[in-house]
Scaffold this motif. Structure first.
Motif, PDB file in Angstrom:
ATOM      1  N   TYR A   5      -5.011  12.820   9.159  1.00  0.00           N
ATOM      2  CA  TYR A   5      -5.544  11.511   8.826  1.00  0.00           C
ATOM      3  C   TYR A   5      -4.524  10.683   8.058  1.00  0.00           C
ATOM      4  N   CYS A   6      -4.491   9.428   8.363  1.00  0.00           N
ATOM      5  CA  CYS A   6      -3.680   8.457   7.647  1.00  0.00           C
ATOM      6  C   CYS A   6      -4.555   7.792   6.584  1.00  0.00           C
ATOM      7  N   ASN A   7      -3.987   7.590   5.406  1.00  0.00           N
ATOM      8  CA  ASN A   7      -4.726   6.966   4.297  1.00  0.00           C
ATOM      9  C   ASN A   7      -3.886   5.880   3.655  1.00  0.00           C
ATOM     10  N   ALA A   8      -4.525   4.762   3.353  1.00  0.00           N
ATOM     11  CA  ALA A   8      -3.847   3.661   2.674  1.00  0.00           C
ATOM     12  C   ALA A   8      -4.484   3.441   1.311  1.00  0.00           C
ATOM     13  N   GLN A   9      -3.684   3.257   0.302  1.00  0.00           N
ATOM     14  CA  GLN A   9      -4.175   3.013  -1.062  1.00  0.00           C
ATOM     15  C   GLN A   9      -3.407   1.842  -1.659  1.00  0.00           C
ATOM     16  N   ARG A  10      -4.150   0.792  -2.036  1.00  0.00           N
ATOM     17  CA  ARG A  10      -3.486  -0.405  -2.560  1.00  0.00           C
ATOM     18  C   ARG A  10      -2.840  -0.122  -3.913  1.00  0.00           C
ATOM     19  N   VAL A  11      -1.587  -0.534  -4.045  1.00  0.00           N
ATOM     20  CA  VAL A  11      -0.844  -0.345  -5.283  1.00  0.00           C
ATOM     21  C   VAL A  11      -0.817  -1.635  -6.088  1.00  0.00           C
ATOM     22  N   TYR A  12      -0.649  -2.765  -5.417  1.00  0.00           N
ATOM     23  CA  TYR A  12      -0.671  -4.053  -6.101  1.00  0.00           C
ATOM     24  C   TYR A  12      -1.115  -5.123  -5.112  1.00  0.00           C
ATOM     25  N   GLY A  13      -1.359  -6.354  -5.638  1.00  0.00           N
ATOM     26  CA  GLY A  13      -1.831  -7.424  -4.779  1.00  0.00           C
ATOM     27  C   GLY A  13      -3.336  -7.350  -4.599  1.00  0.00           C
ATOM     28  N   VAL A  14      -3.823  -7.972  -3.542  1.00  0.00           N
ATOM     29  CA  VAL A  14      -5.256  -8.019  -3.270  1.00  0.00           C
ATOM     30  C   VAL A  14      -5.555  -7.338  -1.941  1.00  0.00           C
ATOM     31  N   GLY A  15      -6.822  -6.941  -1.790  1.00  0.00           N
ATOM     32  CA  GLY A  15      -7.241  -6.293  -0.553  1.00  0.00           C
ATOM     33  C   GLY A  15      -8.104  -5.087  -0.858  1.00  0.00           C
ATOM     34  N   PRO A  16      -8.588  -4.432   0.183  1.00  0.00           N
ATOM     35  CA  PRO A  16      -9.392  -3.220  -0.029  1.00  0.00           C
ATOM     36  C   PRO A  16      -8.600  -2.172  -0.804  1.00  0.00           C
ATOM     37  N   SER A  17      -9.300  -1.383  -1.608  1.00  0.00           N
ATOM     38  CA  SER A  17      -8.592  -0.444  -2.477  1.00  0.00           C
ATOM     39  C   SER A  17      -8.031   0.747  -1.706  1.00  0.00           C
ATOM     40  N   ALA A  18      -8.801   1.275  -0.769  1.00  0.00           N
ATOM     41  CA  ALA A  18      -8.340   2.435  -0.003  1.00  0.00           C
ATOM     42  C   ALA A  18      -9.180   2.590   1.255  1.00  0.00           C
ATOM     43  N   PHE A  19      -8.575   3.119   2.298  1.00  0.00           N
ATOM     44  CA  PHE A  19      -9.319   3.373   3.530  1.00  0.00           C
ATOM     45  C   PHE A  19      -8.555   4.368   4.400  1.00  0.00           C
ATOM     46  N   TRP A  20      -9.258   4.838   5.455  1.00  0.00           N
ATOM     47  CA  TRP A  20      -8.775   5.944   6.271  1.00  0.00           C
ATOM     48  C   TRP A  20      -8.713   5.554   7.744  1.00  0.00           C
ATOM     49  N   GLY A  21      -7.852   6.264   8.465  1.00  0.00           N
ATOM     50  CA  GLY A  21      -7.879   6.215   9.910  1.00  0.00           C
ATOM     51  C   GLY A  21      -8.882   7.222  10.443  1.00  0.00           C
ATOM     52  N   TYR A  77       0.809  -1.210   0.000  1.00  0.00           N
ATOM     53  CA  TYR A  77       0.000   0.000   0.000  1.00  0.00           C
ATOM     54  C   TYR A  77       0.841   1.258   0.000  1.00  0.00           C
ATOM     55  N   ARG A  78       0.427   2.222  -0.823  1.00  0.00           N
ATOM     56  CA  ARG A  78       0.932   3.572  -0.735  1.00  0.00           C
ATOM     57  C   ARG A  78       0.272   4.208   0.480  1.00  0.00           C
ATOM     58  N   MET A  79       1.051   4.931   1.257  1.00  0.00           N
ATOM     59  CA  MET A  79       0.525   5.565   2.458  1.00  0.00           C
ATOM     60  C   MET A  79       0.606   7.077   2.325  1.00  0.00           C
ATOM     61  N   ARG A  80      -0.414   7.719   2.823  1.00  0.00           N
ATOM     62  CA  ARG A  80      -0.484   9.181   2.757  1.00  0.00           C
ATOM     63  C   ARG A  80      -0.957   9.751   4.080  1.00  0.00           C
ATOM     64  N   TRP A  81      -0.528  10.961   4.357  1.00  0.00           N
ATOM     65  CA  TRP A  81      -1.064  11.763   5.436  1.00  0.00           C
ATOM     66  C   TRP A  81      -1.829  12.925   4.803  1.00  0.00           C
ATOM     67  N   TYR A  82      -3.037  13.122   5.301  1.00  0.00           N
ATOM     68  CA  TYR A  82      -3.850  14.265   4.933  1.00  0.00           C
ATOM     69  C   TYR A  82      -4.107  15.066   6.205  1.00  0.00           C
ATOM     70  N   ARG A  83      -4.597  16.280   6.014  1.00  0.00           N
ATOM     71  CA  ARG A  83      -5.050  17.078   7.156  1.00  0.00           C
ATOM     72  C   ARG A  83      -6.257  17.905   6.758  1.00  0.00           C
ATOM     73  N   GLN A  84      -7.053  18.219   7.764  1.00  0.00           N
ATOM     74  CA  GLN A  84      -8.233  19.047   7.533  1.00  0.00           C
ATOM     75  C   GLN A  84      -8.380  20.036   8.672  1.00  0.00           C
ATOM     76  N   ALA A  85      -8.273  21.304   8.325  1.00  0.00           N
ATOM     77  CA  ALA A  85      -8.458  22.380   9.294  1.00  0.00           C
ATOM     78  C   ALA A  85      -9.934  22.772   9.321  1.00  0.00           C
ATOM     79  N   PRO A  86     -10.394  23.375  10.420  1.00  0.00           N
ATOM     80  CA  PRO A  86     -11.807  23.787  10.513  1.00  0.00           C
ATOM     81  C   PRO A  86     -12.208  24.681   9.355  1.00  0.00           C
ATOM     82  N   GLY A  87     -13.305  24.335   8.698  1.00  0.00           N
ATOM     83  CA  GLY A  87     -13.814  25.138   7.613  1.00  0.00           C
ATOM     84  C   GLY A  87     -13.065  24.995   6.298  1.00  0.00           C
ATOM     85  N   LYS A  88     -12.116  24.082   6.240  1.00  0.00           N
ATOM     86  CA  LYS A  88     -11.333  23.901   5.012  1.00  0.00           C
ATOM     87  C   LYS A  88     -11.473  22.475   4.494  1.00  0.00           C
TER      88      LYS A  88
END
Length: 120
Positions: free
Chosen positions: A95-111, A32-43
Motif C-alpha cells: 500500500y502507498c500512503n501519503a501524509q501531509r507535512v506542510y501546507g494545506v490538504g487532507p492529512s493522510a490517505f491510502w491507495g 507530502y511524506r510518502m510511505r510504502w506499507y505491506r500486509q501479509a495474510p494474517g499479519k
C-alpha cells in the motif's frame, strides 16, 4: 479528489525483482511524506519504507534494508519502490500512503494496494 493508485505488483520468483509505482493526484504531492506499507495474510500492516517530501531522506524497515529502494519524482507525482532479491516473506499486499507535512490538504490517505507474490 485525492487519489493514490498503485501498480506494478505481480508474481515473481524468489530472487527476482519488481518495481512498484504509486501515482498521486488531487493534492500537492511535493508537500507530502510518502510511505510504502505491506500486509501479509494474517499479519498486521507493516511500514516498509519512507521518503520525505523533497526526497532527501529515506528510511527502511530492517527486513528490507539493502534490498528495497524508495524514490519519488515530484514532477510526475509518483513514488516508487524498487524491490530486489525478493523472497517468500515479501509476499503481501503493498500500500502507498501519503501524509501531509506542510501546507494545506487532507492529512493522510491510502491507495487501494497491489498484490506482490513471491513464489516458484
Amino acid at each position: 479528489q485525492v487519489q493514490l493508485v498503485e501498480f506494478g505488483g505481480g508474481l515473481v520468483q524468489p530472487g527476482g525483482s519488481l518495481r512498484l509505482s504509486c501515482a498521486a493526484s488531487g493534492f500537492t504531492f511535493s508537500t507530502y511524506r510518502m510511505r510504502w506499507y505491506r500486509q501479509a495474510p494474517g499479519k498486521e500492516r507493516e511500514l516498509v519504507a519512507t521518503i520525505t517530501p523533497s526526497g532527501d531522506f529515506t528510511n527502511y524497515a530492517d527486513s528490507v534494508k539493502g534490498r528495497f529502494t524508495i524514490s519519488r519524482d515530484n514532477a510526475k507525482n509518483t513514488v516508487y519502490l524498487q524491490m530486489n532479491s525478493l523472497n517468500s516473506e515479501d509476499t503481501a499486499v503493498y500500500y502507498c500512503n501519503a501524509q501531509r507535512v506542510y501546507g494545506v490538504g487532507p492529512s493522510a490517505f491510502w491507495g487501494q494496494g497491489t498484490q506482490v507474490t513471491v513464489s516458484s
